[in-house]
Design a protein around this motif. Structure first.
Motif, PDB file in Angstrom:
ATOM      1  N   LEU A 158       0.829  -1.204   0.000  1.00 37.96           N
ATOM      2  CA  LEU A 158       0.000   0.000   0.000  1.00 37.96           C
ATOM      3  C   LEU A 158       0.864   1.255   0.000  1.00 37.96           C
ATOM      4  O   LEU A 158       0.605   2.215  -0.749  1.00 37.96           O
ATOM      5  CB  LEU A 158      -0.915  -0.028   1.221  1.00 37.96           C
ATOM      6  CG  LEU A 158      -1.897   1.115   1.415  1.00 37.96           C
ATOM      7  CD1 LEU A 158      -2.845   1.224   0.232  1.00 37.96           C
ATOM      8  CD2 LEU A 158      -2.683   0.922   2.714  1.00 37.96           C
ATOM      9  N   HIS A 159       1.914   1.254   0.809  1.00 38.73           N
ATOM     10  CA  HIS A 159       2.810   2.416   0.859  1.00 38.73           C
ATOM     11  C   HIS A 159       3.510   2.620  -0.491  1.00 38.73           C
ATOM     12  O   HIS A 159       3.647   3.758  -0.963  1.00 38.73           O
ATOM     13  CB  HIS A 159       3.849   2.225   1.964  1.00 38.73           C
ATOM     14  CG  HIS A 159       4.743   3.397   2.166  1.00 38.73           C
ATOM     15  ND1 HIS A 159       4.317   4.594   2.714  1.00 38.73           N
ATOM     16  CD2 HIS A 159       6.056   3.578   1.863  1.00 38.73           C
ATOM     17  CE1 HIS A 159       5.313   5.448   2.749  1.00 38.73           C
ATOM     18  NE2 HIS A 159       6.388   4.867   2.236  1.00 38.73           N
ATOM     19  N   ALA A 160       3.923   1.539  -1.129  1.00 39.46           N
ATOM     20  CA  ALA A 160       4.607   1.654  -2.423  1.00 39.46           C
ATOM     21  C   ALA A 160       3.682   2.236  -3.484  1.00 39.46           C
ATOM     22  O   ALA A 160       4.095   3.086  -4.287  1.00 39.46           O
ATOM     23  CB  ALA A 160       5.113   0.286  -2.866  1.00 39.46           C
ATOM     24  N   VAL A 161       2.436   1.783  -3.508  1.00 37.01           N
ATOM     25  CA  VAL A 161       1.492   2.313  -4.500  1.00 37.01           C
ATOM     26  C   VAL A 161       1.229   3.789  -4.226  1.00 37.01           C
ATOM     27  O   VAL A 161       1.109   4.598  -5.154  1.00 37.01           O
ATOM     28  CB  VAL A 161       0.190   1.491  -4.496  1.00 37.01           C
ATOM     29  CG1 VAL A 161      -0.870   2.141  -5.386  1.00 37.01           C
ATOM     30  CG2 VAL A 161       0.463   0.067  -4.980  1.00 37.01           C
ATOM     31  N   ARG A 162       1.172   4.179  -2.967  1.00 33.55           N
ATOM     32  CA  ARG A 162       1.004   5.591  -2.645  1.00 33.55           C
ATOM     33  C   ARG A 162       2.194   6.413  -3.111  1.00 33.55           C
ATOM     34  O   ARG A 162       2.046   7.550  -3.568  1.00 33.55           O
ATOM     35  CB  ARG A 162       0.813   5.754  -1.140  1.00 33.55           C
ATOM     36  CG  ARG A 162      -0.578   5.371  -0.680  1.00 33.55           C
ATOM     37  CD  ARG A 162      -0.773   5.704   0.772  1.00 33.55           C
ATOM     38  NE  ARG A 162      -2.177   5.617   1.117  1.00 33.55           N
ATOM     39  CZ  ARG A 162      -2.637   5.252   2.300  1.00 33.55           C
ATOM     40  NH1 ARG A 162      -1.787   4.919   3.260  1.00 33.55           N
ATOM     41  NH2 ARG A 162      -3.927   5.216   2.543  1.00 33.55           N
ATOM     42  N   ARG A 163       3.382   5.846  -3.010  1.00 33.35           N
ATOM     43  CA  ARG A 163       4.571   6.560  -3.484  1.00 33.35           C
ATOM     44  C   ARG A 163       4.530   6.777  -4.997  1.00 33.35           C
ATOM     45  O   ARG A 163       5.172   7.688  -5.513  1.00 33.35           O
ATOM     46  CB  ARG A 163       5.826   5.759  -3.112  1.00 33.35           C
ATOM     47  CG  ARG A 163       6.103   5.687  -1.620  1.00 33.35           C
ATOM     48  CD  ARG A 163       6.609   7.005  -1.077  1.00 33.35           C
ATOM     49  NE  ARG A 163       7.962   7.286  -1.544  1.00 33.35           N
ATOM     50  CZ  ARG A 163       8.499   8.494  -1.585  1.00 33.35           C
ATOM     51  NH1 ARG A 163       7.797   9.556  -1.235  1.00 33.35           N
ATOM     52  NH2 ARG A 163       9.742   8.664  -1.994  1.00 33.35           N
ATOM     53  N   ALA A 164       3.767   5.951  -5.697  1.00 30.27           N
ATOM     54  CA  ALA A 164       3.654   6.092  -7.150  1.00 30.27           C
ATOM     55  C   ALA A 164       2.741   7.237  -7.550  1.00 30.27           C
ATOM     56  O   ALA A 164       2.756   7.666  -8.704  1.00 30.27           O
ATOM     57  CB  ALA A 164       3.133   4.787  -7.754  1.00 30.27           C
ATOM     58  N   GLY A 165       1.934   7.749  -6.645  1.00 23.84           N
ATOM     59  CA  GLY A 165       0.970   8.797  -6.980  1.00 23.84           C
ATOM     60  C   GLY A 165      -0.365   8.209  -7.399  1.00 23.84           C
ATOM     61  O   GLY A 165      -0.685   7.063  -7.086  1.00 23.84           O
ATOM     62  N   GLU A 250      13.771   0.651 -18.550  1.00 24.60           N
ATOM     63  CA  GLU A 250      13.625   0.547 -20.003  1.00 24.60           C
ATOM     64  C   GLU A 250      12.172   0.620 -20.457  1.00 24.60           C
ATOM     65  O   GLU A 250      11.895   1.095 -21.564  1.00 24.60           O
ATOM     66  CB  GLU A 250      14.238  -0.763 -20.491  1.00 24.60           C
ATOM     67  CG  GLU A 250      15.751  -0.812 -20.388  1.00 24.60           C
ATOM     68  CD  GLU A 250      16.315  -2.159 -20.820  1.00 24.60           C
ATOM     69  OE1 GLU A 250      17.499  -2.194 -21.226  1.00 24.60           O
ATOM     70  OE2 GLU A 250      15.575  -3.175 -20.759  1.00 24.60           O
ATOM     71  N   ARG A 251      11.240   0.142 -19.634  1.00 23.22           N
ATOM     72  CA  ARG A 251       9.853   0.006 -20.072  1.00 23.22           C
ATOM     73  C   ARG A 251       8.926   1.133 -19.632  1.00 23.22           C
ATOM     74  O   ARG A 251       7.851   1.292 -20.207  1.00 23.22           O
ATOM     75  CB  ARG A 251       9.283  -1.334 -19.575  1.00 23.22           C
ATOM     76  CG  ARG A 251      10.059  -2.554 -20.066  1.00 23.22           C
ATOM     77  CD  ARG A 251      10.106  -2.617 -21.569  1.00 23.22           C
ATOM     78  NE  ARG A 251      10.986  -3.705 -22.028  1.00 23.22           N
ATOM     79  CZ  ARG A 251      11.282  -3.934 -23.302  1.00 23.22           C
ATOM     80  NH1 ARG A 251      10.791  -3.151 -24.247  1.00 23.22           N
ATOM     81  NH2 ARG A 251      12.085  -4.926 -23.643  1.00 23.22           N
ATOM     82  N   VAL A 252       9.301   1.896 -18.595  1.00 22.98           N
ATOM     83  CA  VAL A 252       8.441   2.999 -18.205  1.00 22.98           C
ATOM     84  C   VAL A 252       8.524   4.094 -19.266  1.00 22.98           C
ATOM     85  O   VAL A 252       9.563   4.297 -19.901  1.00 22.98           O
ATOM     86  CB  VAL A 252       8.845   3.536 -16.815  1.00 22.98           C
ATOM     87  CG1 VAL A 252      10.152   4.325 -16.872  1.00 22.98           C
ATOM     88  CG2 VAL A 252       7.731   4.355 -16.203  1.00 22.98           C
ATOM     89  N   ARG A 253       7.424   4.787 -19.489  1.00 28.31           N
ATOM     90  CA  ARG A 253       7.384   5.779 -20.572  1.00 28.31           C
ATOM     91  C   ARG A 253       8.186   7.032 -20.200  1.00 28.31           C
ATOM     92  O   ARG A 253       8.567   7.239 -19.046  1.00 28.31           O
ATOM     93  CB  ARG A 253       5.942   6.170 -20.868  1.00 28.31           C
ATOM     94  CG  ARG A 253       5.266   6.990 -19.773  1.00 28.31           C
ATOM     95  CD  ARG A 253       3.908   7.478 -20.250  1.00 28.31           C
ATOM     96  NE  ARG A 253       3.200   8.202 -19.212  1.00 28.31           N
ATOM     97  CZ  ARG A 253       3.386   9.497 -18.940  1.00 28.31           C
ATOM     98  NH1 ARG A 253       4.295  10.202 -19.611  1.00 28.31           N
ATOM     99  NH2 ARG A 253       2.683  10.074 -17.981  1.00 28.31           N
ATOM    100  N   ARG A 254       8.438   7.852 -21.192  1.00 30.52           N
ATOM    101  CA  ARG A 254       9.090   9.141 -20.948  1.00 30.52           C
ATOM    102  C   ARG A 254       8.234   9.952 -19.985  1.00 30.52           C
ATOM    103  O   ARG A 254       7.005   9.987 -20.113  1.00 30.52           O
ATOM    104  CB  ARG A 254       9.289   9.903 -22.263  1.00 30.52           C
ATOM    105  CG  ARG A 254      10.276   9.223 -23.207  1.00 30.52           C
ATOM    106  CD  ARG A 254      10.358   9.932 -24.556  1.00 30.52           C
ATOM    107  NE  ARG A 254      11.264   9.219 -25.447  1.00 30.52           N
ATOM    108  CZ  ARG A 254      12.580   9.435 -25.516  1.00 30.52           C
ATOM    109  NH1 ARG A 254      13.118  10.373 -24.741  1.00 30.52           N
ATOM    110  NH2 ARG A 254      13.338   8.740 -26.340  1.00 30.52           N
ATOM    111  N   SER A 255       8.871  10.571 -19.021  1.00 31.61           N
ATOM    112  CA  SER A 255       8.235  11.350 -17.947  1.00 31.61           C
ATOM    113  C   SER A 255       7.396  10.471 -17.022  1.00 31.61           C
ATOM    114  O   SER A 255       6.552  10.977 -16.277  1.00 31.61           O
ATOM    115  CB  SER A 255       7.397  12.516 -18.477  1.00 31.61           C
ATOM    116  OG  SER A 255       6.166  12.082 -19.032  1.00 31.61           O
ATOM    117  N   GLY A 256       7.622   9.159 -17.058  1.00 32.17           N
ATOM    118  CA  GLY A 256       6.910   8.250 -16.166  1.00 32.17           C
ATOM    119  C   GLY A 256       7.524   8.210 -14.775  1.00 32.17           C
ATOM    120  O   GLY A 256       8.487   8.929 -14.470  1.00 32.17           O
ATOM    121  N   THR A 257       6.964   7.364 -13.928  1.00 34.62           N
ATOM    122  CA  THR A 257       7.393   7.262 -12.533  1.00 34.62           C
ATOM    123  C   THR A 257       7.844   5.844 -12.225  1.00 34.62           C
ATOM    124  O   THR A 257       7.167   4.880 -12.585  1.00 34.62           O
ATOM    125  CB  THR A 257       6.253   7.649 -11.575  1.00 34.62           C
ATOM    126  OG1 THR A 257       5.894   9.028 -11.797  1.00 34.62           O
ATOM    127  CG2 THR A 257       6.669   7.470 -10.115  1.00 34.62           C
TER     128      THR A 257
END
Length: 342
Positions: A158-165, A250-257
């Motif tokens: 839960l904390h990790a998902v919150r850190r993702a926004g 490598e797989r997260v998009r440009r300006s991703g998190t």
């Protein structure tokens, strides 16, 4: 009374243990169930977690539930016999991090079953333990101990998902389908992620990922499947493997998190820093949790589907067999110890 005690690498014993009696503001808990965590496995296999080396025998375990056995003088907590879960952390509440509501990264925190300090903080895989009253939580009505024992790892997720926004409507990649990765998937589904892609090296964890909410699974060792994970808005690295981190970058998009959740091997590792720079990827760490524990209990009581994560239960007397199986990801996910069997 007996406990599961690690003396060194590959030296795990079920032996007599005296937790003492609760002092002022402490509570004794009769532990009924405990979940074996990745850090427990590291202590068992290597005698260390990261830079934290065993220097003395230590009771393992920090994912535990039970019933209140007795209260120490002045302790404010649930009545004797109440089913409870135990928050494993005791921050100092006086440092800058605690004052700024970052208690989960308090440098002076004590954590059940941790060798970060000497004397070590004894853990929860014991028939009875004594903990500060502030760590004890009465289980919500209707929440079974078997589900409640997942509160600690679910809090990490839960904390990790919150850190993702905000993940609602987003395309999210999760690398690593161990118990924590699976619980991240369950939280992502609950939070409204539109797509949840899970990458792992093994089929059995990926099957479990689908059962808890993954929309797409990818074998990390099959290059022809990698495009399924491309252009994620958010990537959460839950494997603790350098290859998993590389996949995320490598797989997260440009300006991703990118959220780093799994603990990587100690020391320096290769990192695609230039890719992070040129794509302006936001990188965030995620470590343990704080108040997320209470929300995790509420989510479990409300019926969050996490049952597939628990695959096996062993009596305390068979702790060594339980640990060996828990380390075999081709057969097991979350393995529990039944201390009521004592």
């Amino acid at each position: 009374m007996r406990a599961c005690v690690v003396h060194g690498a590959k030296d795990l014993r079920v032996e007599a243990y005296d937790p003492g009696v609760p002092g002022p503001d402490e509570i004794a808990v009769a532990v009924s169930l405990g979940g074996i965590c990745g850090s427990d496995l590291h202590y068992y296999h290597r005698g260390a977690v990261g830079d934290f080396q065993l220097r003395e025998p230590m009771v393992l375990g920090h994912e535990v539930v039970g019933r209140v056995a007795s209260l120490g003088p002045g302790a404010d907590g649930p009545a004797v016999g109440t089913p409870v879960a135990i928050h494993p952390a005791t921050p100092c509440d006086s440092c800058r991090e605690c004052a700024e509501d970052h208690r989960n990264v308090c440098a002076h925190s004590r954590y059940l079953g941790s060798a970060a300090r000497t004397p070590h903080v004894q853990g929860g895989f014991a028939r009875r333990i004594v903990v500060p009253a502030a760590q004890v939580r009465a289980l919500p009505a209707g929440l079974s101990p078997r589900r409640a024992v997942l509160a600690e790892p679910l809090s990490v997720a839960l904390h990790a998902v919150r850190r993702a926004g905000d993940v609602a409507g987003k395309r999210v990649l999760v690398t690593g389908a161990g118990p924590i990765g699976l619980l991240v998937v369950a939280i992502l589904r609950h939070a409204g992620a539109a797509e949840i892609i899970v990458s792992d090296l093994l089929e059995q964890p990926l099957e479990l990922a689908t059962r808890v909410g993954a929309t797409t699974t990818v074998r990390a060792d099959r290059p022809d499947e990698q495009e399924r994970a491309q252009d994620a808005d958010i990537a959460i690295e839950a494997s603790g493997a350098p290859a998993g981190l590389r996949t995320c970058v490598e797989r997260v998009r440009r300006s991703g998190t990118l959220v780093l959740l799994g603990l990587l091997p100690p020391g320096e590792i290769g990192f695609l820093g230039n890719t992070v720079v040129t794509r302006e990827i936001t990188v965030r760490g995620s470590f343990r949790f704080d108040a997320d524990f209470d929300e995790a209990l509420s989510l479990l009581a409300d019926g969050l589907d996490v049952e597939p994560v628990i695959t096996h239960t062993f009596p305390l007397a068979e702790a060594a067999e339980a640990f060996d199986l828990a380390g075999d990801r081709t057969r097991a996910s979350k393995v529990l110890l039944d201390l009521d069997s004592e």
